[in-house]
Scaffold this active site. Structure first.
Site, PDB file in Angstrom:
ATOM      1  N   ILE A  20       0.885  -0.891   0.203  1.00 19.49           N
ATOM      2  CA  ILE A  20       0.118   0.042  -0.085  1.00 19.49           C
ATOM      3  C   ILE A  20       0.913   1.464   0.055  1.00 19.49           C
ATOM      4  CG2 ILE A  20      -1.591   1.559   0.772  1.00 19.49           C
ATOM      5  CD1 ILE A  20      -2.566  -1.388   2.436  1.00 19.49           C
ATOM      6  N   ASP A  26      10.871   2.209   8.206  1.00 19.07           N
ATOM      7  CA  ASP A  26       9.954   0.882   7.706  1.00 19.07           C
ATOM      8  C   ASP A  26      11.276   0.445   8.772  1.00 19.07           C
ATOM      9  OD1 ASP A  26       9.564  -2.305   7.519  1.00 19.07           O
ATOM     10  OD2 ASP A  26       8.370  -1.278   5.821  1.00 19.07           O
ATOM     11  N   ALA A  67      -4.733   2.533   7.820  1.00 19.62           N
ATOM     12  CA  ALA A  67      -4.398   0.923   8.767  1.00 19.62           C
ATOM     13  C   ALA A  67      -5.589   0.642   9.673  1.00 19.62           C
ATOM     14  CB  ALA A  67      -3.558   1.075   9.038  1.00 19.62           C
ATOM     15  N   ARG A  68      -4.781   0.618  10.450  1.00 17.68           N
ATOM     16  CA  ARG A  68      -5.990   0.859  12.050  1.00 17.68           C
ATOM     17  C   ARG A  68      -6.187   2.116  12.669  1.00 17.68           C
ATOM     18  NH1 ARG A  68      -7.221  -3.330   8.231  1.00 17.68           N
ATOM     19  NH2 ARG A  68      -7.504  -5.646   9.363  1.00 17.68           N
ATOM     20  N   ASP A  74      -8.999   6.701   8.226  1.00 18.55           N
ATOM     21  CA  ASP A  74     -10.184   5.614   7.795  1.00 18.55           C
ATOM     22  C   ASP A  74     -10.883   4.560   9.480  1.00 18.55           C
ATOM     23  OD1 ASP A  74     -12.467   4.354   5.625  1.00 18.55           O
ATOM     24  OD2 ASP A  74     -10.546   2.888   5.660  1.00 18.55           O
ATOM     25  N   GLU A  87     -15.581   2.958  18.235  1.00 23.25           N
ATOM     26  CA  GLU A  87     -16.225   3.760  17.003  1.00 23.25           C
ATOM     27  C   GLU A  87     -16.858   4.846  18.021  1.00 23.25           C
ATOM     28  OE1 GLU A  87     -17.964   0.934  14.593  1.00 23.25           O
ATOM     29  OE2 GLU A  87     -16.299   0.778  13.632  1.00 23.25           O
ATOM     30  N   HIS A  92     -13.491   2.642   8.025  1.00 22.08           N
ATOM     31  CA  HIS A  92     -12.670   1.732   7.242  1.00 22.08           C
ATOM     32  C   HIS A  92     -13.802   0.535   6.187  1.00 22.08           C
ATOM     33  CE1 HIS A  92      -9.452  -0.766   8.409  1.00 22.08           C
ATOM     34  NE2 HIS A  92      -9.555  -1.787   8.054  1.00 22.08           N
ATOM     35  N   GLY A 108     -11.855   1.536   3.220  1.00 25.59           N
ATOM     36  CA  GLY A 108     -10.323   1.747   2.401  1.00 25.59           C
ATOM     37  C   GLY A 108     -10.692   0.661   1.170  1.00 25.59           C
TER      38      GLY A 108
END
Length: 317
Positions: A149, A168, A229-230, A254, A259, A278, A280
């Site tokens: 991604i 990374d 992502a998360r 996203d 929530e 979420h 994406g």
């Protein structure tokens, strides 16, 4: 083999599986409560719903759980491994969709499309109100995560004139860096020098609240933070505080960690925040890319008892 499609799927998905694998039996489960009552699944294809330890142990003949996507934090991979159940994902299949949303959020926030649309709806057609909006041209986009991604985001923002740097824990090879126009920088340097920071890493114990008060404090006040992502990657209380105190220009999220929390509700109501549920990796054409790869995994499982993309090898007995 009895295969369960757990979750909501594009129209026609189960029919495509049945056509490709006529010797197998397919059934759909759309609610978590229904998944928790299952006892006879041999293989699960999992999307949106969760597979905790109890769901796994309830199905004694379960051989594999296949994730419709790259993330697998919705599965207790340790419990699965200890029961001899393979957990596999489909890395990269929906990378294009997530990358599109990430870049879309960058543009929408930079150009304040939410504010522009609201102004017109209110009957105010005054372009000078938005004279300070920004473009991607000549900006530095910092990617946290250099996987499928992240690389697709890099290609897309470069088309808009941005330069890209990344961090990374596993640095890419020189050839890959050249192919995607990526410059490697340390984590702290990325935060300090990027005009936009975009997260593309899995949610693990090591990445939980990867971006917190200290990290937000390193970012430019004019920077935008994007997370497709998360939700758990960001300390959202710290993010809300930074936005309220004008220490960050905006955020595109996203999904969130919780929530229904007061923090999530407060974030959703801020004009400099874009918050989506979420979505994406979800497009109507995703099945065209995902189904053939899942069919290949099922065939591989039946032929050899193995799946190339297994993510819980360390727990398998």
């Amino acid at each position: 083999m009895k295969i369960i499609l757990a979750g909501s799927y594009p129209e026609g998905t189960i029919e495509k599986f049945r056509e490709a694998l006529p010797q197998d039996t397919f059934a759909a489960v759309t609610e978590q409560s229904m998944l928790e009552t299952l006892r006879d699944a041999e293989c699960m294809i999992l999307r949106i719903l969760k597979a905790p330890k109890q769901v796994i142990t309830n199905n004694r003949h379960l051989k594999a759980i296949l994730r419709w996507g790259a993330g697998y934090d919705s599965v207790d991979i340790e419990a699965a491994g200890k029961q001899g159940v393979l957990v596999a994902n489909v890395p990269g299949a929906n990378a294009y969709a997530v990358a599109e949303l990430a870049v879309g959020m960058m543009i929408a926030l930079g150009r304040d499309l939410r504010g522009c649309c609201q102004s017109v709806q209110d009957g105010v057609w005054e372009r000078t109100l938005f004279a300070r909006v920004t473009s991607l041209n000549n900006k530095t986009v910092g990617l946290i995560g250099g996987g499928s991604i992240g690389r697709q985001v890099a290609k897309r923002v470069q088309a808009f004139g941005a330069k890209v740097q990344y961090y990374d824990v596993f640095r890419l090879g020189e050839e890959t860096e050249r192919e995607y126009g990526l410059s490697y920088v340390p984590f702290e340097a990325l935060l300090e020098t990027s005009d936009l920071v975009s997260l593309h890493v899995p949610l693990t114990d090591d990445t939980y609240h990867l971006i917190g008060q200290k990290e937000l404090g390193r970012m430019k006040k004019t920077a935008l933070l994007i997370n497709t992502a998360r939700g758990g990657l960001i300390d959202e209380d710290a993010l809300l505080a930074a936005l309220r105190e004008d220490r960050l220009a905006g955020a595109g999220l996203d999904g969130v960690e919780e929530e229904s929390s007061k923090t999530s509700i407060a974030l959703s109501q801020r004009s400099e925040v874009l918050l989506t549920p979420h979505v994406g990796g979800t497009t109507s054409d995703l099945a065209d890319a995902m189904i053939p790869r899942l069919i290949r995994q099922i065939k591989q499982l039946k032929a050899s008892g193995k799946i190339t993309e297994t993510v819980n090898l360390q727990y398998l007995l």
